[in-house]
Each structure stands twice: as C-alpha cells, then as structure tokens.
Scaffold this motif. Structure first.
Motif, PDB file in Angstrom:
ATOM      1  N   LEU A   1      -8.606  -4.291  -4.576  1.00 56.37           N
ATOM      2  CA  LEU A   1      -7.811  -3.055  -4.548  1.00 56.37           C
ATOM      3  C   LEU A   1      -6.070  -3.390  -4.472  1.00 56.37           C
ATOM      4  O   LEU A   1      -5.351  -2.527  -5.291  1.00 56.37           O
ATOM      5  CB  LEU A   1      -7.909  -2.204  -3.263  1.00 56.37           C
ATOM      6  CG  LEU A   1      -9.202  -1.420  -3.285  1.00 56.37           C
ATOM      7  CD1 LEU A   1      -9.557  -0.708  -1.846  1.00 56.37           C
ATOM      8  CD2 LEU A   1      -9.150  -0.253  -4.351  1.00 56.37           C
ATOM      9  N   LEU A   2      -5.654  -4.323  -3.859  1.00 55.00           N
ATOM     10  CA  LEU A   2      -4.447  -4.545  -3.913  1.00 55.00           C
ATOM     11  C   LEU A   2      -4.097  -5.351  -5.116  1.00 55.00           C
ATOM     12  O   LEU A   2      -2.751  -5.265  -5.578  1.00 55.00           O
ATOM     13  CB  LEU A   2      -4.211  -5.735  -2.639  1.00 55.00           C
ATOM     14  CG  LEU A   2      -4.010  -5.134  -1.306  1.00 55.00           C
ATOM     15  CD1 LEU A   2      -3.713  -6.387  -0.321  1.00 55.00           C
ATOM     16  CD2 LEU A   2      -3.384  -4.160  -1.059  1.00 55.00           C
ATOM     17  N   ASN A   3      -5.200  -5.978  -5.785  1.00 57.09           N
ATOM     18  CA  ASN A   3      -4.648  -6.534  -7.011  1.00 57.09           C
ATOM     19  C   ASN A   3      -4.296  -5.337  -8.001  1.00 57.09           C
ATOM     20  O   ASN A   3      -3.537  -5.582  -8.953  1.00 57.09           O
ATOM     21  CB  ASN A   3      -5.710  -7.312  -7.822  1.00 57.09           C
ATOM     22  CG  ASN A   3      -5.535  -8.003  -8.775  1.00 57.09           C
ATOM     23  OD1 ASN A   3      -4.421  -8.831  -8.838  1.00 57.09           O
ATOM     24  ND2 ASN A   3      -6.311  -8.001  -9.813  1.00 57.09           N
ATOM     25  N   ALA A   4      -5.218  -4.278  -7.960  1.00 68.89           N
ATOM     26  CA  ALA A   4      -4.868  -2.832  -8.938  1.00 68.89           C
ATOM     27  C   ALA A   4      -3.785  -2.455  -8.650  1.00 68.89           C
ATOM     28  O   ALA A   4      -2.867  -2.142  -9.440  1.00 68.89           O
ATOM     29  CB  ALA A   4      -6.096  -2.000  -8.662  1.00 68.89           C
ATOM     30  N   GLU A   5      -3.193  -2.570  -7.164  1.00 66.90           N
ATOM     31  CA  GLU A   5      -1.810  -1.787  -6.743  1.00 66.90           C
ATOM     32  C   GLU A   5      -0.812  -2.696  -7.397  1.00 66.90           C
ATOM     33  O   GLU A   5       0.095  -2.284  -8.016  1.00 66.90           O
ATOM     34  CB  GLU A   5      -1.732  -1.755  -5.322  1.00 66.90           C
ATOM     35  CG  GLU A   5      -0.697  -0.883  -4.767  1.00 66.90           C
ATOM     36  CD  GLU A   5      -1.294   0.561  -4.813  1.00 66.90           C
ATOM     37  OE1 GLU A   5      -0.321   1.175  -4.897  1.00 66.90           O
ATOM     38  OE2 GLU A   5      -2.384   0.934  -4.913  1.00 66.90           O
TER      39      GLU A   5
ATOM     40  N   PRO B   1      -4.034  -1.414 -17.977  1.00 71.76           N
ATOM     41  CA  PRO B   1      -5.122  -1.117 -16.985  1.00 71.76           C
ATOM     42  C   PRO B   1      -6.622  -1.456 -17.821  1.00 71.76           C
ATOM     43  O   PRO B   1      -7.462  -1.318 -17.002  1.00 71.76           O
ATOM     44  CB  PRO B   1      -5.131   0.192 -16.638  1.00 71.76           C
ATOM     45  CG  PRO B   1      -4.343   0.925 -17.747  1.00 71.76           C
ATOM     46  CD  PRO B   1      -3.470  -0.199 -18.248  1.00 71.76           C
ATOM     47  N   MET B   2      -6.541  -1.953 -18.957  1.00 78.53           N
ATOM     48  CA  MET B   2      -7.611  -2.059 -19.594  1.00 78.53           C
ATOM     49  C   MET B   2      -8.707  -3.207 -18.935  1.00 78.53           C
ATOM     50  O   MET B   2      -9.883  -3.506 -18.803  1.00 78.53           O
ATOM     51  CB  MET B   2      -7.450  -2.619 -21.111  1.00 78.53           C
ATOM     52  CG  MET B   2      -6.830  -1.528 -21.901  1.00 78.53           C
ATOM     53  SD  MET B   2      -8.182   0.223 -21.955  1.00 78.53           S
ATOM     54  CE  MET B   2      -9.454  -0.502 -22.463  1.00 78.53           C
ATOM     55  N   LYS B   3      -7.787  -4.290 -18.479  1.00 82.75           N
ATOM     56  CA  LYS B   3      -8.630  -5.547 -17.780  1.00 82.75           C
ATOM     57  C   LYS B   3      -9.292  -5.032 -16.621  1.00 82.75           C
ATOM     58  O   LYS B   3     -10.478  -5.520 -16.504  1.00 82.75           O
ATOM     59  CB  LYS B   3      -7.603  -6.595 -17.568  1.00 82.75           C
ATOM     60  CG  LYS B   3      -8.244  -7.779 -17.082  1.00 82.75           C
ATOM     61  CD  LYS B   3      -6.982  -8.998 -16.724  1.00 82.75           C
ATOM     62  CE  LYS B   3      -7.726 -10.432 -16.297  1.00 82.75           C
ATOM     63  NZ  LYS B   3      -6.796 -11.347 -16.080  1.00 82.75           N
TER      64      LYS B   3
ATOM     65  N   SER C   1      -2.931   5.859  -4.643  1.00 84.44           N
ATOM     66  CA  SER C   1      -2.664   4.801  -3.588  1.00 84.44           C
ATOM     67  C   SER C   1      -3.622   5.448  -2.449  1.00 84.44           C
ATOM     68  O   SER C   1      -4.171   4.875  -1.629  1.00 84.44           O
ATOM     69  CB  SER C   1      -1.414   4.691  -3.280  1.00 84.44           C
ATOM     70  OG  SER C   1      -0.677   3.740  -4.168  1.00 84.44           O
ATOM     71  N   LEU C   2      -3.277   6.878  -2.160  1.00 82.48           N
ATOM     72  CA  LEU C   2      -3.856   7.799  -1.228  1.00 82.48           C
ATOM     73  C   LEU C   2      -5.328   7.533  -1.407  1.00 82.48           C
ATOM     74  O   LEU C   2      -6.122   7.467  -0.055  1.00 82.48           O
ATOM     75  CB  LEU C   2      -3.280   9.039  -0.962  1.00 82.48           C
ATOM     76  CG  LEU C   2      -2.053   9.382  -0.743  1.00 82.48           C
ATOM     77  CD1 LEU C   2      -1.271  10.569  -0.725  1.00 82.48           C
ATOM     78  CD2 LEU C   2      -1.680   8.874   0.709  1.00 82.48           C
ATOM     79  N   VAL C   3      -5.799   7.559  -2.394  1.00 77.94           N
ATOM     80  CA  VAL C   3      -7.150   7.631  -2.473  1.00 77.94           C
ATOM     81  C   VAL C   3      -7.899   6.419  -2.182  1.00 77.94           C
ATOM     82  O   VAL C   3      -8.896   6.027  -1.633  1.00 77.94           O
ATOM     83  CB  VAL C   3      -7.838   8.029  -4.075  1.00 77.94           C
ATOM     84  CG1 VAL C   3      -9.093   7.779  -4.181  1.00 77.94           C
ATOM     85  CG2 VAL C   3      -7.398   9.461  -4.163  1.00 77.94           C
TER      86      VAL C   3
END
Length: 296
Positions: A141-145, A197-199, A47-49
């Motif tokens: 990025l928010l979607n990954a979060e 996380p594969m998607k 998240s920091l990155v």
C-alpha cells in the motif's frame, strides 16, 4: 513510525496540495495546474480508502464474514487505485487535446511557475519520505502511495520545465506557441501517468487471480516439501500464491504406506511454516496427507 501514521501524513499533505492546486489552477487559468490539483484530490480520496482498508487488514478481531482473512483487500484497493488514476489521465488527455484543437489556452505564466516550484519541492520531499520509511516496512500500500507521489514529482518537474520554456518564449518570435504549452503539457503528463500505474495494476491483478508466485519465492518451500516427501517415501503437490501481504500455501502428500501420528503431521506443518516465515511473517499454511490420488 507505523504504516497507518505514514498514510495519515500522506492524507493531510495530499489535502493541502489538492486545495492549493485547484485554487491556484483556477486563478492562473492553467489546465496543467488544475490537473495537478484534481489529481491530488483523487489521490486524497484514494489515500483515505487505503487507510480504511489498512485498518481492516490489521484488525486483530476475526471477522466471520471473511473466513479466509482479509489479505485480498490489499490487491483489490491497489487495483482500484490504479484504474482510477488511469481513468483520470485518459479524461484529462482527451480534454487537453480538445483545447489544443481550439487554439490553446492563455495562462498567467509567472503565477503557474511559482506553483510549479512549490509543488516540485513538496512532492519530492514526500516521495523521499515514503521511499525511506517503506524500506523497513515493505508495504504494498505504501509502495502504491510512493508511486503516486513519484508521479506527482515527475508531473511538477514537467510543469516547471514547461512554464520556464513558455516564459523564455514570451518575448521571442515563437510567442504564438505559448497558448499551446499548457494543454500539450497536460497531454504529455497524462500519457506518462497512464504508464506508471500499469505495473501495480498487473501485479495486483495477478494476486486477485491467484497467480503462482515467482520461482524465487516458491523454491525454499518446494525444497523443504521435496525433502519431507523423500523422508516419507511419498509424492507431493505444492500450490502457493501471494495475496497482499500474506503468502498462502497448500501442500498435499500422497502416502504410499504407513500412518503418521497427529504429532508427526504437526511437526511437518511446523517445518513448512518455518520455511514460509523466512519469506513472509504473515502466511497461511495448509498441509494434508492422503492415500488417494484424487485428493492430491
């Protein structure tokens, strides 16, 4: 609320869960709770990155080190995050299998159960917060979060269910199975986390490889390009990719005859730009005109 503010909230919340999970896992002697804490620690670093990368992407200052912009930073960090999560899950699952082969692990069930309740409620609240906030922002990025927090929620629910069953089995004829509950839950959770996380990994990989956008995205631009080509009595070739939060469009027209003024060429570029804006406010448009088929 801005994208950076939301990510900062995620960072502080993840830090709290990371400290809580690691300390509670060591106290309760639970590999499952410890795995949750370690996963949260990894999530904190990621998240920091993400926050640092977002500041770079949103910076208005032009950086000549990146003449074509910084949009590619986003799929790179998503790819990196996905690979890290998959690596952590693989390591944890292998370690848990070894624990099972060694006869399992004794855990302070009541203590682990309390942690699971706190974790389930907390993770679900943050997941819903990200889901609601990202509807208006549409950030990858928010979607990954959000996917990370969804994974945390699923993990916490699994821990809660697992330790609840262990508590019920403690005074039964199946009490000998309790030492296996904790490592088995780690294996199950790790396998689920590898799939999640594969998607995002595949989607980010496509963007990094400059893979063609979907037909739904391509169609509006292609329709406008086709209309212009008919008006100019010209052939055309359209190339279009999506990189992070930016759409890149290259459109070349092969002119059969006649010359266009600079104003006419700019008017065509504006038409393509307006069509692109309907898909994405951030876009890169390059429209060229040639009489040589080599440059098409």
């Amino acid at each position: 609320m801005t994208e950076q503010t939301i990510l900062k909230i995620c960072v502080f919340t993840t830090a709290a869960f990371a400290i809580l999970g690691v300390c509670w896992g060591l106290y309760a002697g639970s590999g499952m709770v410890l795995f949750d804490g370690i996963y949260s620690t990894i999530s904190l670093l990621l998240s920091l990155v993400s926050l640092l990368v977002l500041k770079q992407i949103q910076s208005a200052n032009e950086d000549m080190r990146f003449p074509f912009g910084k949009a590619h930073f986003e799929p790179l960090i998503i790819l990196f995050k996905s690979l890290i999560v998959i690596g952590v899950c693989l390591f944890s699952s292998i370690d848990a299998v070894l624990v099972v082969l060694e006869g399992g692990r004794n855990v302070a069930i009541e203590s682990a159960l309390i942690y699971a309740i706190i974790s389930t409620i907390g993770c679900f609240i943050i997941f819903m917060f990200l889901l609601i906030k990202n509807r208006s922002i549409g950030s990858k990025l928010l979607n990954a979060e959000k996917n990370q927090w969804f994974g945390d929620t699923v993990l916490s629910v699994g821990v809660l269910a697992g330790f609840s069953v262990s508590l019920l089995l403690r005074d039964s004829q199946y009490s000998q199975l309790i030492p296996y509950a904790d490592p088995v839950m780690v294996v199950i959770a790790s396998c689920l986390f590898i799939l999640m996380p594969m998607k995002t990994l595949l989607a980010a990989g496509k963007e990094i490889l400059y893979y063609q956008v979907s037909d739904d995205q391509l169609q509006p631009i292609d329709d406008e390009a086709s209309t212009i080509a008919k008006q100019l009595n010209a052939q055309y070739k359209l190339r279009m990719v999506s990189i992070g939060r930016e759409v890149n469009i290259e459109l070349n027209f092969l002119m059969s005859k006649g010359l266009l003024s600079i104003a006419e060429m700019d008017a065509i570029r504006n038409r393509i730009s307006q069509a692109a804006e309907q898909l994405n406010e951030q876009h890169w448009v390059n429209v060229n005109f040639t009489a040589c088929k080599t440059w098409l």
